[in-house]
Design a protein around this motif. Structure first.
Motif: not given
Lengths: 347, 347
Positions: A118, A121-122, A141-142, A154, A157, A185-187
């Motif tokens: 996870a 950062t993206e 999750d990310r 994922l 979100n 971050t993705t979420p």
DNA sequence: CTGAAAGCGCTTACAG
DNA sequence: CTGAAAGCGCTTACAG
């Protein structure tokens, strides 16, 4: 240290024979070899074995925060599958830091057969290098901005945040605040975008001071809630973008004696272990947790076993609005509004 | 896979020079070597390095349950010190199983420089073998029956359980139940013995059906609470021996609509993250958590660095009664009792 | 500072 | 089934 040679000498066989016995192959003097092993208290050196064979029978799982119950559940799911398939699981914590993640991944590169990650950062680049080094990586999750080449598990979100927004709007809220996660971050980004998009569709504006940037940690949920309460015109509802920040918000509201849901509505992303026992029980956007770990580990294991990379698989799980009692119509004259497409759900 | 030889060839130096550069030693063609490393995307093989040098710069921490917030905090503390000292932390979960612990430890033996361990049971033998193999071991939270030769960081389980018993007795309770942990673990046994000893000193008997054997998991707290409630003569107070079982008990009481503290008093070992927000806030025996991890890691690191084993060090931390609102005098005629030596403490 | 060489403890074709 | 031998990718005295 006792080595295989010591065992071989004591048993009167060659090291190759000891090695074979250890690997479960039939050997003439199996008994004698085993006795020598026991007598010397010999443990095979996994490091040497790995160097020679290239196999570790180990997988790594790298998460931003092991103390977050969400990740703990996820790890639990991943572990059950790993164990079932004969893999040892090594868990590592990045503490939301890309630098730490980089060091950790570099460290794991030849020590594991694959990694569930996870990313902090993206924008992280290390996962690319890891993959390039021949180690399968599955995101959970990310993901990364350009993470499409990786397998991933994922949740939706955007959809989850929309559900939260819709719920608040349907109760008549106009002054709605959000405590978001890090937008890199993705979420963090997904929940932010989904929430805003839904409000916009309902022609509700979210003024700058109602949009608080949190960091997914409890302290930021606490802090930003206090800031919101201190505003000349505080919001009537707050959406917190993850479990820990929801806890922080709950504590801040509790400390400031703000009564839920009469004086303030609160809805959080992620369920809380004790949510039903709180007063009032807190309304949340729930999502699978253990299952995400299970799916990610299955994906990783099948990837480790196939020869060719194959096309990346992406799994996206649905969220679920779990209505409890922390949200109500705002105080004052504003009444309930009809919201198109809104369905309440509950446990 | 790119190896050091590839880098050496590209940079026009010997592998030894690349190795030296990587280790931070001054090298004439440092720049050229670095360029070759970057160009090839080379990652040193930690496994090969370990095999040759015997050093891993890694420590393992093996706990029974990563999803238990107590162990999560402990890990957090251990990690902060490990990081500060340049060690990578590998976290492993035994799920309260000695067999799993054995496999895990055997696996870690040459992959880490040392291990922090909370053994599944006090009878485990693997820690002895690990130590014999030359890997320093520090116990945390739990030890072995004959674990005196190991460094350890524990809490005063007996004393903590006595505090709990004393608190209930001082409120006038006579029908007191306990949901204990496994008696083959250090905290399970210690809390059981302490609790019983204190009750005995107050001439209070704990009948067999008031003594429920739990397993430190939430489900057993839930289950055993239901069983206690179903008794012909239920207790007026319950002591749960850890955080997860307290949560299970809280949920069971909530489900059965038993009101705290009017109808039942509850005190738990271990604080709960959300304890102050519950209604009523739950009274607990609190103890250091992060600090235990910090101390254990400090002990381990100093042990790894010293040449001779030295005498084992044992640290025992104190518990603290944290009075909130889940305990009150029992319903009915029984009044408050004076208890010698009882001091209430609070946050 | 540099390079050639030995060796860490295993595994695994290879020949018997 | 067995053993001799090579080699996994590094590190590190050793000699220069």
């Amino acid at each position: 240290m006792t080595t295989m040679y010591d065992v071989a000498r004591l048993a009167g066989v060659s090291p190759a024979t000891v090695s074979r016995h250890l690997r479960g192959q039939p050997v003439r003097d199996a008994e004698r070899v085993q006795r020598a092993i026991d007598e010397l208290g010999y443990f095979p050196n996994a490091v040497a074995r790995t160097l020679k064979s290239g196999v570790t029978q180990t997988v790594g799982i790298v998460v931003p925060d092991v103390t977050n119950p969400f990740f703990a559940s996820l790890v639990k799911g991943a572990e059950s599958i790993a164990r079932e398939q004969g893999y040892t699981l090594l868990l590592c914590n990045t503490d939301e830091s890309s630098e730490r993640e980089e060091a950790l991944l570099a460290d794991l590169i030849r020590r594991v057969d694959g990694v569930i990650l996870a990313p902090a950062t993206e924008q992280d680049e290390t996962p690319l290098h890891v993959r390039q080094a021949g180690v399968p990586v599955v995101f959970v999750d990310r993901s990364l901005v350009h993470g499409d080449q990786f397998d991933s598990v994922l949740v939706d979100n955007q959809g989850g945040a929309r559900q939260a927004a819709r719920h608040l709007v349907s109760l008549g809220h106009q002054r709605i605040a959000m405590i978001s996660g890090p937008l890199n971050t993705t979420p963090g980004r997904g929940r932010y975008e989904g929430f805003l998009a839904e409000l916009t569709e309902h022609s509700i504006e979210l003024p700058d001071e109602y949009l608080r940037a949190g960091d997914f940690r409890e302290s930021s949920g606490h802090q930003e809630t206090l800031r919101l309460l201190a505003l000349p015109e505080p919001p009537t509802a707050i959406f917190t973008a993850n479990n820990l920040m929801t806890i922080g918000a709950l504590k801040a509201l509790h400390d400031m004696r703000v009564r839920l849901p009469e004086q303030m509505s609160l809805i959080g992303f992620d369920d809380l272990e004790l949510a039903p026992l709180l007063s009032p029980p807190v309304t949340v956007i729930d999502r699978p947790t253990v299952e995400q770990g299970v799916l990610a580990m299955r994906l990783l294991i099948s990837k480790m076993r196939e020869d060719s990379p194959g096309t990346p698989r992406h799994i996206e799980l649905e969220t679920r609005l779990c209505v409890r009692e922390s949200c109500a119509p705002p105080p004052g004259p504003t009444g309930r509004r009809e919201v198109k497409g809104h369905r309440g759900a509950s446990r």
